[in-house]
Design a protein around this motif. Structure first.
Motif, short mmCIF file in Angstrom:
data_model
loop_
_atom_site.label_atom_id
_atom_site.label_comp_id
_atom_site.label_asym_id
_atom_site.label_seq_id
_atom_site.Cartn_x
_atom_site.Cartn_y
_atom_site.Cartn_z
N GLU A 61 0.82 -1.22 0.00
CA GLU A 61 0.00 0.00 0.00
C GLU A 61 0.85 1.26 0.00
N SER A 62 2.09 1.14 -0.43
CA SER A 62 3.00 2.29 -0.37
C SER A 62 2.80 3.28 -1.51
N ASN A 63 1.85 3.02 -2.41
CA ASN A 63 1.66 3.90 -3.57
C ASN A 63 0.44 4.78 -3.44
N ASN A 64 -0.11 4.92 -2.26
CA ASN A 64 -1.29 5.76 -2.05
C ASN A 64 -0.96 6.88 -1.07
N GLY A 65 -0.34 7.89 -1.56
CA GLY A 65 -0.02 9.03 -0.71
C GLY A 65 1.08 8.76 0.29
N LEU B 12 11.40 -12.34 3.28
CA LEU B 12 10.55 -11.17 3.50
C LEU B 12 11.18 -9.92 2.91
N GLY B 13 12.49 -9.75 3.12
CA GLY B 13 13.18 -8.61 2.55
C GLY B 13 13.16 -8.63 1.03
N ILE B 14 13.36 -9.81 0.44
CA ILE B 14 13.32 -9.93 -1.02
C ILE B 14 11.93 -9.58 -1.56
N LYS B 15 10.91 -10.06 -0.89
CA LYS B 15 9.54 -9.77 -1.34
C LYS B 15 9.24 -8.28 -1.25
N MET B 16 9.72 -7.62 -0.20
CA MET B 16 9.51 -6.18 -0.06
C MET B 16 10.14 -5.43 -1.23
N LEU B 17 11.39 -5.70 -1.50
CA LEU B 17 12.11 -4.96 -2.53
C LEU B 17 11.60 -5.31 -3.92
N LYS B 18 11.20 -6.54 -4.12
CA LYS B 18 10.65 -6.92 -5.42
C LYS B 18 9.34 -6.19 -5.68
N THR B 19 8.48 -6.13 -4.68
CA THR B 19 7.22 -5.40 -4.83
C THR B 19 7.46 -3.93 -5.07
N LEU B 20 8.42 -3.37 -4.34
CA LEU B 20 8.75 -1.96 -4.50
C LEU B 20 9.28 -1.67 -5.90
N PHE B 21 10.10 -2.58 -6.42
CA PHE B 21 10.64 -2.41 -7.76
C PHE B 21 9.53 -2.41 -8.80
N GLU B 22 8.51 -3.21 -8.56
CA GLU B 22 7.40 -3.30 -9.52
C GLU B 22 6.50 -2.08 -9.47
N VAL B 23 6.28 -1.55 -8.28
CA VAL B 23 5.27 -0.51 -8.10
C VAL B 23 5.85 0.89 -8.33
N HIS B 24 7.04 1.14 -7.83
CA HIS B 24 7.60 2.49 -7.83
C HIS B 24 8.77 2.60 -8.79
N PRO C 51 12.44 -3.69 -17.59
CA PRO C 51 12.88 -2.59 -16.72
C PRO C 51 14.35 -2.69 -16.31
N MET C 52 14.85 -3.92 -16.16
CA MET C 52 16.25 -4.08 -15.76
C MET C 52 17.21 -3.64 -16.87
N LEU C 53 16.73 -3.65 -18.13
CA LEU C 53 17.60 -3.20 -19.22
C LEU C 53 17.99 -1.74 -19.08
N GLU C 54 17.17 -0.98 -18.38
CA GLU C 54 17.49 0.42 -18.17
C GLU C 54 18.68 0.61 -17.23
N HIS C 55 19.05 -0.47 -16.52
CA HIS C 55 20.12 -0.36 -15.53
C HIS C 55 21.33 -1.19 -15.94
N VAL C 56 21.46 -1.46 -17.25
CA VAL C 56 22.59 -2.25 -17.72
C VAL C 56 23.91 -1.55 -17.40
N THR C 57 23.91 -0.24 -17.46
CA THR C 57 25.14 0.50 -17.18
C THR C 57 25.64 0.22 -15.77
N ARG C 58 24.74 0.22 -14.80
CA ARG C 58 25.14 -0.09 -13.43
C ARG C 58 25.60 -1.54 -13.29
N LEU C 59 24.93 -2.43 -13.99
CA LEU C 59 25.34 -3.83 -13.93
C LEU C 59 26.72 -4.04 -14.53
N LYS C 60 27.02 -3.31 -15.58
CA LYS C 60 28.36 -3.40 -16.16
C LYS C 60 29.40 -2.83 -15.20
N GLU C 61 29.04 -1.79 -14.48
CA GLU C 61 29.96 -1.27 -13.46
C GLU C 61 30.21 -2.30 -12.38
#
Length: 1423
Positions: free
Chosen positions: A375-379, A417-429, A469-479
């Motif tokens: 519910e982190s995307n409602n205000g 639990l931590g993985i699920k949090m960050l995965k959901t956050l990556f999808e929503v925000h 979406p991860m393709l947008e961060h290829v530069t960081r992955l190469k780093e």
């Protein structure tokens, strides 16, 4: 300046309402004198009547407002004490009357008039003001709409004026009565919101009424409109900063949104909660102390954890000064909930209600955190950075237990639990994606390898779930890949594997990964090269898997063949990455041996995924193979060329056995229906054109390898040991040559395993005639293998060289206890590295086991007559059969031990290990057959030199078989794929008529018990234990095979722990019967049997059994009053040989119980059930969980006191005596904490201590405290008598730490008992030793006596106890003995955090340090 009219004899002319309004307007401009009509009291009724008349106007709101404003203005221009002051009260009263009668519209004009009246309330007499307040309060029930509450703004200033005035009698009481009337009235939702906005103006409100107001506000908040909630919360937060209790405000807000509003999950509610969070965040920034209350709420009560608590703390975490505290408290709450659940689930003595409560708590925590993120995307976008931080903190807090331990309860664990949090956050925000990737990069590079693995797992899930979406961060992955050569090997390999799915979407990333691995291959470090090799293999496998799935999206990089060359090749035969990476693979052939091993294994995986690559792989390996193999002019296998010496050290250069294993597996895979038409174009992968010259070479690769393996197989069968060793001719020392021979032997043993694997596979599908030939060949090669082991080990040990041949994991098993002079070599098979994958497949080992089993039965039936064996081939002798069994068992153990080395998705896992549980039944049958052989008489054969070797071999084979079974059963508990193993083992029937009859009888007696079990897995475990483990254990104990019996006992304990309580007790009783019936002198086996009896007895029976054993152990050890006996009559297992081991086992049990008590005491400290409990029952009339825990804790502590009471009178020696003192000190510390919790804090009602608590205090004083002092004195007396003994100085130093600490903890416990006795009026120390007799002084060793000072038996009153201890206090204050710094820190730690530390009695502990000529003893001079 306002003028006044002079007195006249006639009344002034009356004025209309219009004239009054005009006069007010003119007065504002000119300041002329007021008309006499207004100043005359007789005109007041007329002036007031104009308000009523104007209410009938069509524009009544403006008309009344205009007139009332004019009148109030004119009144304000007169002196305060003029007659117009009473007119102001009349006008206000009339206006309110018309307002509540709805004749005056409730709008902004009316609000303007109310505010105007509020400015001039000080002109109204105070008694009249009280009438106004009464009118307002009496009409509270009429408030329905927000505008209806406008007059309430007059209440706070009116009450302030009344309270500060002397005109109203008992003004303070009147003010509080008004507040009480407001509290007791029925509040509508509008009135509630209005009241909260007015409360901040009640500066005179007391704490009790403030809390009552808050309680009524939170009780009625559910009826408030959603749009009013944010402003209401904001007002409440203002109240918290204006003197209202901050904790009450925060608790109420969190409880309302977290519990009452929990079921409302629509978008409007989420928006409202988001606005509330912003208000909370702003309030905390303005008042940091409010933030501390938010943190303290969850820190003190885990039960307050809900989704709103989580988001509030995440919002507070945005305040810089509170960031670490907020995230830390959230982490602690999550980790603690998982830890508590894991603890109570495994703790048998805790009540089931508490276990259910802990399970519900951890489920609530998971649900709250998950919902807060969803519910982190409602205000609530401002908490997104905090969620990212919290998610990574959970990933770093890797729990000790594995994920599988939560599987039965459907729990995730902190990492998941931590993985699920960050995965959901990556999808929503979208805004969080950059930060998540950046944090992954930073933490992978900075954390330890074991901590970075969960981060890589998160990265892998993001790549698989959101590739675009991860393709947008290829530069960081190469780093991130730039640091490949600096990473830990496992981290580097896992990172590349994680990013592989992204390669097919990004050719640039693929080319960059190839570049990185190419650079890594040129590094000197072996670990970097190994990681690069793994990366190359993984890239090849990913490409093949992609083609296999029909989604060949891999893009070829710029270094591929030209377009003209590609046009000549069919599209289906383009080899892609294999062609491009062939140069790197070629370089691997010149690297270290470990790099080559990984490459060979990778090539097998490649062929498994794509059989068409077999030809190119053969072509690739053939030139390298010919460096060590030649057929012309004579057959030669250059094993010596695989070894090199550098600076006097020998090392492996080429793992030829791994190369042959790779080739053998590829050939075997081709035979299973694989066509070889792909060989036609095998060279095409290297970009060569098709020529007839190449055609001739292409078709020979597979045939060359096939023929080569056949010749090697024939050479091994016909060769002798001398043909393989001693081939090196390099000059050097004898030791160097022997080292080379050892490595050659290792390589040769690996080649033998490869050949044996092929023979076993052939054996599976051969005819009867072929089986005879293959079995004979099998035995010959196994004989060579065994001779090779023996020869090499003889050379090593004969020359005194400690560097032995590396062995398999079976070396972890214990050495034989009854054959100390003979060294039994637990060869594996022999290997060069512990993480090497076995060459033998599970199916091959299974065939070898079946062959060995068949031959053992055949030789067993004919071995009675030696003449029958004369003239028969070697394969029919018992010696060859024994060697085959030994080889199969060592191979089985190696197979089982190495299973966890491969990942579940590794292609080799299915190929090499297959269905590994098939090894279980043959192993168990082999145990029965080995044990029950007709000519096997362990006792007789051990005495005869001729049969000793055969008996010892069989003992070792039984031991290895049982070890294999134990490891298999251990794996079955960890993997669902082996769930049917126990069922297969339970179906095995014992061998031997007498034994079978005994088992059947036992099963008949226990048949009803098995039928009562509903779970099939539990039935299988019970049946297996009854049919196999128990009979085997009984028989092996009778044969004095103690080491083998210990393995069975371990297996029984493992499975017994998985059984329900009734069955556990049943098996525990069986173990107790063994203790009572067997007389064994082997201390380790006796310790295991006793441990089994205790562990399988469910609480409280476990400590009862331990007490019985301790009582008999006391007889064997002896005490100050009785001499020791050699053996116990009740438990013959307890004797002079086993007493030390059994004492150690019981002390370990005591330590585990003390650890359990430590958790339980901390749990009680966190609960308010003891210190602030007004009712022991919940709403259903049942005991609350905290009270149940308290009673269980008292019962467990009482049982522990009874167990300790036996040890404190034993004649224990070091280190058992020292261990006992430390455990006793820790136990007394827990007792002191329990007693302290029973003392009610200030302001709370003191409850009487329960019966269980009183009984615990009584038996502790009687059975433990007094004997402990005597034990300490006797211990130091023995130390003084043995002052010249070895290690006495070290023991003195240790005792100088543990003894004073024990004394302090005892007296600290008794201090709290005295305090509790005073406040509860119950004498809890009536059985305690007198305080004057508890002190110590330095005495000469000649004066030491072992007599115990009689304790005081008189029952004293509480005042007498306090007086006695006070006098003792004063006497101790004059002593020159002081507490150590360590003790002071303990006191501070115990006394901090409590509000009831005003202790009337302070007991100071005197600590005496022993000297070589002095000992500590009870002081009689002070009595």
């Amino acid at each position: 300046m306002t003028g006044t009219a002079s007195d006249s004899g006639h009344h002034p002319p009356p004025m209309t309402d219009t004239e009054i309004v005009r006069v007010a307007q003119q007065h504002q401009q000119t300041g002329a004198a007021l008309p006499l009509h207004l100043l005359s009291p007789a005109s007041h009724p007329t002036i007031i009547s104009f308000i009523d008349s104007r209410c009938d106007s069509p524009t009544s709101s403006l008309s009344v407002t205009e007139y009332v404003s004019a009148i109030v203005y004119l009144i304000s221009q007169t002196p305060e004490n003029s007659s117009l002051s009473s007119l102001l009260f009349s006008i206000l009263h009339s206006y309110l009357r018309l307002f509540y009668s709805a004749r005056i519209p409730h709008d902004s004009n009316s609000l303007k008039i109310i505010h105007l009246f509020a400015l001039h309330l000080d002109r109204i007499p105070r008694n009249d003001l009280a009438c106004i307040v009464d009118l307002l309060v009496s009409n509270l029930s009429l408030i329905v709409e927000p505008d209806d509450a406008q007059p309430l703004d007059l209440i706070p200033p009116s009450l302030d004026l009344i309270r500060s005035s002397d005109e109203v009698q008992r003004a303070g009481d009147y003010v509080y009565s008004v507040l009480d009337r407001i509290i007791s009235s029925n509040w509508t939702k509008v009135l509630l919101v209005k009241t909260v906005s007015l409360l901040r103006d009640f500066s005179f409100i007391d704490k009790v009424r403030a809390r009552e107001f808050l309680q009524k506000v939170f009780a009625g908040m559910e009826g408030v409109d959603l749009q009013d909630l944010p402003s209401l919360v904001y007002q409440l937060l203002i109240l918290a900063s204006k003197g209202f209790n901050k904790r009450d405000v925060i608790e109420g807000i969190v409880h309302f949104f977290g519990t009452i509003m929990e079921s409302k999950t629509n978008s409007i509610v989420r928006q409202v909660e988001g606005t509330v969070l912003l208000h909370v965040n702003f309030a905390v920034k303005q008042d940091p102390s409010l933030g501390q209350e938010v943190l303290g709420l969850l820190k003190s009560d885990l039960g307050a954890f809900n989704h709103f608590t989580v988001v509030v703390l995440l919002s507070v975490a945005r305040v810089r000064r509170l960031n670490e505290s907020s995230i830390g408290i959230l982490k602690t709450a999550v980790v603690t909930s998982y830890h508590d659940h894991k603890f109570v689930r495994n703790c048998m003595w805790l009540p089931d209600m508490l276990k259910e409560e802990c399970l519900q708590t951890v489920q609530r925590v998971e649900k709250a955190v998950t919902r807060a993120v969803n519910e982190s995307n409602n205000g609530r976008e401002h908490i997104v950075p905090s969620i990212v931080q919290f998610g990574f903190v959970l990933l770093e807090s890797v729990e000790e237990s594995k994920r599988e331990e939560y599987g039965n309860d459907c729990l995730m664990g902190t990492v998941e639990l931590g993985i699920k949090m960050l995965k959901t956050l990556f999808e929503v925000h979208d805004m969080a994606r950059n930060e998540i990737i950046e944090q992954c990069k930073f933490r992978i590079l900075s954390l330890k390898p074991e901590q970075s693995i969960p981060i890589i797992k998160l990265l892998g899930l993001l790549v698989q779930s959101y590739p675009y979406p991860m393709l947008e961060h290829v530069t960081r992955l190469k780093e991130l890949l730039d640091y490949f050569t600096f990473m830990h090997g496992q981290v580097a390999t896992s990172l590349v594997t994680t990013l592989l799915p992204l390669m097919k979407f990004s050719p640039d990333l693929q080319s960059y990964m190839i570049l990185v691995t190419r650079k890594a291959m040129f590094r000197r470090e072996e670990t970097v090269r190994i990681a690069a090799t793994n990366a190359i293999i993984d890239m090849l496998l990913a490409e093949k898997q992609s083609k296999r799935d029909g989604s060949d999206s891999f893009q070829e990089s710029s270094s591929q063949a030209s377009s003209s060359q590609q046009a000549e090749l069919p599209s289906v035969m383009k080899m892609g990455l294999f062609q491009e990476l062939s140069g790197l693979l070629q370089r691997c052939l010149s690297q270290q041996a470990r790099v080559k091993e990984i490459m060979y294994q990778g090539l097998v995986k490649l062929v498994l995924l794509d059989p068409f690559t077999a030809g190119p792989v053969f072509d690739f390996l053939l030139p390298h193979f010919r460096c060590f193999y030649s057929e012309e002019p004579d057959f030669q296998l250059a094993i010596s060329c695989c070894i090199k010496s550098d600076s006097g050290k020998v090392c492996l250069e080429e793992p030829l056995d791994c190369l042959l294993s790779c080739v053998s597996w590829i050939l075997l895979l081709q035979q299973h229906g694989k066509t070889d038409h792909h060989l036609e174009d095998s060279w095409a992968c290297f970009g060569f054109s098709l020529t007839q010259e190449n055609e001739a070479g292409r078709t020979l690769s597979a045939e060359t390898f096939f023929n080569g393996l056949l010749k090697i197989r024939k050479f091994l069968r016909n060769g002798h040991l001398e043909d393989f060793l001693g081939q090196t001719q390099d000059p050097g020392s004898r030791s160097l040559e022997e080292d080379k021979d050892s490595y050659c032997a290792l390589i040769l043993s690996g080649i033998l395993e490869v050949v044996l694997n092929a023979i076993a596979i052939e054996l599976e599908n051969s005819t009867d005639e072929e089986k005879v030939i293959l079995e004979e060949e099998l035995l010959e090669l196994v004989d060579l293998y065994e001779s090779l082991e023996k020869e090499v080990c003889t050379e090593k040990h004969g020359n005194g060289i400690k560097r032995g041949i590396p062995r398999s994991n079976v070396q972890d098993t214990q050495a034989k206890t009854d054959h100390n002079t003979k060294e039994w070599h637990h060869f594996g098979p022999m290997i060069l590295s512990q993480d090497r994958i076995p060459f033998l497949a599970t199916s091959s080992i299974y065939q070898i086991l079946l062959t060995a089993f068949k031959l053992l039965k055949a030789t067993g039936s004919n071995i009675s007559s030696e003449s029958q064996n004369e003239g028969k081939p070697l394969c029919k002798t018992s010696t060859c059969c024994s060697k085959l069994i030994a080889f199969a068992l060592k191979a089985s153990l190696r197979q089982v031990k190495s299973l966890p080395l491969l990942r579940n998705n590794d292609p080799l896992k299915t190929l090499i290990y297959g269905d590994i549980k098939v090894l279980g039944p043959p192993l168990l049958k082999l145990v029965w057959l080995l044990k029950s052989g007709p000519e096997l008489d362990f006792h007789k054969k051990k005495k005869e030199s001729k049969g000793r070797k055969s008996v010892e071999d069989r003992e070792e084979q039984i031991y290895l078989s049982l070890i294999c079974l134990k490891e298999l059963i251990t794996l079955s508990f960890q993997s669902c794929h082996l769930a049917n193993l126990i069922k297969d083992l339970a179906s095995v029937t014992a061998t031997g008529n007498n034994l079978e009859n005994g088992i059947d009888t036992g099963l008949d007696d226990d048949h009803e018990l098995i039928l009562q079990v509903e779970d099939q897995l539990t039935k299988d475990r019970q049946l297996f234990m009854e049919k196999s483990i128990k009979p085997l254990c009984f028989e092996l104990l009778a044969l004095s095979l103690f080491r083998e019996s210990e393995v069975l006992l371990d297996m029984m304990l493992m499975m017994g722990n998985k059984l329900p309580c009734k069955l556990r007790n049943y098996h525990g009783a069986w173990a107790i019967s063994i203790c009572k019936s067997n007389t064994m002198m082997n201390s380790k086996t006796a310790k295991n049997v006793v441990a089994l009896a205790i562990c399988l007895s469910t609480p409280p029976n476990d400590l009862i059994v331990a007490q019985d054993i301790a009582a008999e152990l006391l007889k064997v050890y002896g005490s100050g009053e009785s001499d020791p006996v050699k053996i116990s009559e009740t438990y013959p297992i307890i004797n002079h040989s086993t007493k030390s081991a059994l004492a150690s086992s019981l002390l370990q049990l005591i330590e585990s119980v003390v650890l359990d008590l430590d958790w339980a005491v901390r749990k009680l400290k966190a609960s308010s059930a003891i210190t602030q409990r007004y009712s022991c029952l919940d709403q259903y009339g049942e005991k609350v969980p905290s009270l149940i825990l308290e009673e269980a804790l008292y019962s467990r502590s009482e049982a522990l006191v009874n167990l300790l009471s036996f040890f404190v009178v034993m004649n224990l020696k070091d280190p058992h005596a020292e261990q006992l003192l430390r455990l006793a000190a820790r136990f007394y510390k827990h007792l002191a904490s329990l007693t302290k919790l029973r003392i009610a804090p200030k302001g709370s009602k003191q409850l009487l201590p329960g019966v269980k608590f009183q009984k615990l205090a009584e038996i502790t004083c009687k059975k433990l405290t007094g004997p402990l002092y005597n034990f300490v004195a006797l211990m130091q007396q023995n130390q003084q008598e043995n002052a010249q003994g070895k290690g006495i100085i070290g023991r003195i130093r240790r005792e100088n730490k543990c003894i004073p600490d024990l004394i302090f903890q005892i007296e600290d416990y008794e201090k709290y008992l005295i305090q509790l006795s005073k406040v509860s009026k119950i004498n809890l120390l009536r059985h305690a030793k007198r305080s004057t007799a508890r002190d110590f002084k330095i005495l000469d060793s000649k004066k030491i006596t072992r007599e115990e000072e009689p304790p005081s038996h008189e029952s004293e009153q509480i005042n007498a106890i306090a007086s006695e201890n006070k006098s003792c206090e004063e006497e101790e204050g004059r002593s020159d003995k002081v507490l150590s710094a360590e003790s002071d820190s303990v006191v501070a730690a115990e006394d901090s955090g409590s509000e009831s530390e005003a202790c009337d009695i302070i007991v100071k502990t005197k600590r005496a340090r022993t000297r070589t000529s002095k000992v500590v003893r009870d002081s009689d001079d002070e009595s």
